[in-house]
Design a protein around this motif. Structure first.
Motif, short mmCIF file in Angstrom:
data_model
loop_
_atom_site.label_atom_id
_atom_site.label_comp_id
_atom_site.label_asym_id
_atom_site.label_seq_id
_atom_site.Cartn_x
_atom_site.Cartn_y
_atom_site.Cartn_z
N PHE A 1 17.02 37.84 -0.56
CA PHE A 1 17.54 39.06 0.06
C PHE A 1 16.41 39.89 0.66
O PHE A 1 16.53 40.43 1.77
CB PHE A 1 18.31 39.87 -0.98
CG PHE A 1 18.91 41.14 -0.44
CD1 PHE A 1 19.82 41.12 0.61
CD2 PHE A 1 18.56 42.37 -0.99
CE1 PHE A 1 20.37 42.29 1.11
CE2 PHE A 1 19.11 43.56 -0.50
CZ PHE A 1 20.02 43.51 0.56
N GLU A 2 15.30 39.97 -0.05
CA GLU A 2 14.13 40.71 0.44
C GLU A 2 13.62 40.10 1.75
O GLU A 2 13.35 40.83 2.72
CB GLU A 2 13.03 40.68 -0.61
CG GLU A 2 11.73 41.33 -0.17
CD GLU A 2 10.66 41.28 -1.24
OE1 GLU A 2 9.48 41.47 -0.89
OE2 GLU A 2 11.00 41.04 -2.42
N GLN A 3 13.49 38.79 1.76
CA GLN A 3 13.02 38.12 2.98
C GLN A 3 14.00 38.32 4.13
O GLN A 3 13.59 38.53 5.29
CB GLN A 3 12.83 36.62 2.71
CG GLN A 3 11.70 36.29 1.75
CD GLN A 3 10.33 36.54 2.35
OE1 GLN A 3 10.16 36.59 3.56
NE2 GLN A 3 9.33 36.70 1.48
N TYR A 4 15.28 38.29 3.83
CA TYR A 4 16.31 38.50 4.86
C TYR A 4 16.23 39.91 5.44
O TYR A 4 16.29 40.11 6.65
CB TYR A 4 17.69 38.26 4.26
CG TYR A 4 18.82 38.75 5.13
CD1 TYR A 4 19.21 38.05 6.28
CD2 TYR A 4 19.50 39.94 4.82
CE1 TYR A 4 20.24 38.51 7.08
CE2 TYR A 4 20.53 40.41 5.62
CZ TYR A 4 20.90 39.69 6.75
OH TYR A 4 21.91 40.16 7.55
N LEU A 5 16.07 40.91 4.57
CA LEU A 5 16.00 42.30 5.02
C LEU A 5 14.87 42.51 6.01
O LEU A 5 15.05 43.11 7.07
CB LEU A 5 15.81 43.23 3.82
CG LEU A 5 17.03 43.59 2.98
CD1 LEU A 5 16.59 44.45 1.80
CD2 LEU A 5 18.08 44.31 3.80
N VAL A 6 13.70 41.99 5.67
CA VAL A 6 12.52 42.23 6.51
C VAL A 6 12.61 41.44 7.80
O VAL A 6 12.26 41.95 8.88
CB VAL A 6 11.23 41.89 5.74
CG1 VAL A 6 10.02 42.03 6.65
CG2 VAL A 6 11.08 42.80 4.53
N SER A 7 13.06 40.19 7.73
CA SER A 7 13.15 39.38 8.94
C SER A 7 14.19 39.93 9.91
O SER A 7 14.07 39.78 11.12
CB SER A 7 13.49 37.93 8.59
OG SER A 7 14.76 37.84 7.96
N LYS A 8 15.19 40.63 9.37
CA LYS A 8 16.23 41.22 10.21
C LYS A 8 15.73 42.45 10.95
O LYS A 8 15.99 42.63 12.15
CB LYS A 8 17.44 41.58 9.35
CG LYS A 8 18.64 42.08 10.15
CD LYS A 8 19.82 42.37 9.23
CE LYS A 8 21.01 42.88 10.04
NZ LYS A 8 22.17 43.19 9.16
N ASN A 9 15.00 43.32 10.24
CA ASN A 9 14.51 44.55 10.86
C ASN A 9 13.38 45.13 10.00
O ASN A 9 13.54 45.31 8.80
CB ASN A 9 15.65 45.58 10.96
CG ASN A 9 15.31 46.72 11.90
OD1 ASN A 9 14.22 47.28 11.86
ND2 ASN A 9 16.24 47.08 12.78
N PHE A 10 12.24 45.40 10.63
CA PHE A 10 11.08 45.91 9.90
C PHE A 10 11.33 47.31 9.33
O PHE A 10 10.59 47.75 8.45
CB PHE A 10 9.85 45.94 10.80
CG PHE A 10 9.23 44.59 11.02
CD1 PHE A 10 9.81 43.45 10.48
CD2 PHE A 10 8.07 44.45 11.77
CE1 PHE A 10 9.25 42.19 10.68
CE2 PHE A 10 7.51 43.20 11.98
CZ PHE A 10 8.10 42.07 11.44
#
Length: 285
Positions: A247-256
């Motif tokens: 989830f953490e990786q998804y959050l960041v890859s989606k929007n900084f």
């Protein structure tokens, strides 16, 4: 009122709430070493040691990085930069917390006392490493990864293999999320000649390196659980860690813009939840 404001300033200086990253893993190590409750004495000493080490590391970072923080829009309002806390006061704070940490080691047992000195050196080295090498993220990871080593040394007076696996897992966990956090400072690091994986390798490679680090995190935490002979509660905790890190990786890859949420909220809860499953391992059978 002035005294309370000064306490608030120092709390902001060391970002006290970020203690949730390392403290749970000290107690995970203690619980595992003691095979259950380790006593109120070690609980109190563990909390004091953890807080003093954290205060030392963060205050040292703020002290030596003042000139870089002044030029970074993200950090220019820190108490160490805007004049709320003087350099002399920060230096005194660093020395006091170092002495408290060493004293806790001396009180607990000889191994903790001897370990307190190299631990402080490693904690301080993070702030200086960014001037020379992009491996700075791994040094930060090691700084927090030493938490379970300190915990097991306090509870058992030795350093078993499972604690090394836990340490390495924490190292890659912290390095992985620090890479994501450092994405905010790419341009500033380049301008100031500071080394970081994002400034050296770019955004896309940094995201992939972070993912690899978090895969290694899960592998080493799995080795910790297996080698320590822990039960199903900890394996459930590992599954939760898988979901949290994905989830953490998804959050960041989606929007900084999600970086602060991923950095503090997700990782803060992960350590606490992992500790909760460790507690259940020993009281839930």
């Amino acid at each position: 009122m002035q005294f309370l404001q000064k306490i608030k300033d120092f709390r902001e200086l060391v970002m006290f709430e970020h203690s949730v990253f390392s403290m749970p893993f000290i107690f995970i190590a203690m619980l595992t070493a003691a095979q259950g409750w380790f006593g109120f004495k070690l609980l109190i000493f563990g909390i004091i040691a953890s807080i003093s080490a954290r205060n030392f590391a963060m205050a040292f970072n703020r002290y030596v990085d003042r000139k870089f923080d002044e030029t970074n829009p993200r950090t220019k309002n820190r108490p160490s930069v805007d004049g709320r806390i003087s350099p002399q006061a920060i230096l005194f704070f660093i020395i006091i917390n170092a002495l408290i940490f060493i004293a806790m080691g001396y009180i607990i047992n000889p191994l903790c006392f001897y370990l307190s000195f190299p631990i402080l050196i490693i904690l301080a080295s993070y702030s200086l490493m960014k001037r020379f090498s992009s491996s700075v993220h791994l040094v930060l990871g090691l700084s927090l990864g030493l938490a379970p080593i300190a915990g097991v040394a306090a509870a058992s007076g030795e350093i078993p293999l499972w604690s090394v696996y836990l340490c390495v897992g924490v190292l890659f966990w912290v390095a992985g999320f620090d890479l994501l956090y450092a994405l905010q400072d790419i341009e500033h690091d380049k301008k100031e000649g500071l080394y970081s994986i994002p400034s050296v390798f770019g955004v896309k490679k940094t995201l992939w390196i972070s993912r690899v680090f978090h895969i290694l995190t899960l592998i080493f935490w799995g080795l910790f659980i297996k080698t320590a002979g822990l039960g199903e509660w900890m394996w459930i905790g590992l599954c939760v860690a898988v979901v949290a890190l994905c989830f953490e990786q998804y959050l960041v890859s989606k929007n900084f813009r999600h970086i602060p949420r991923a950095f503090f909220t997700v990782n803060g809860y992960l350590g606490i939840v992992f500790l909760g499953f460790c507690v259940m391992n020993f009281i839930g059978g």
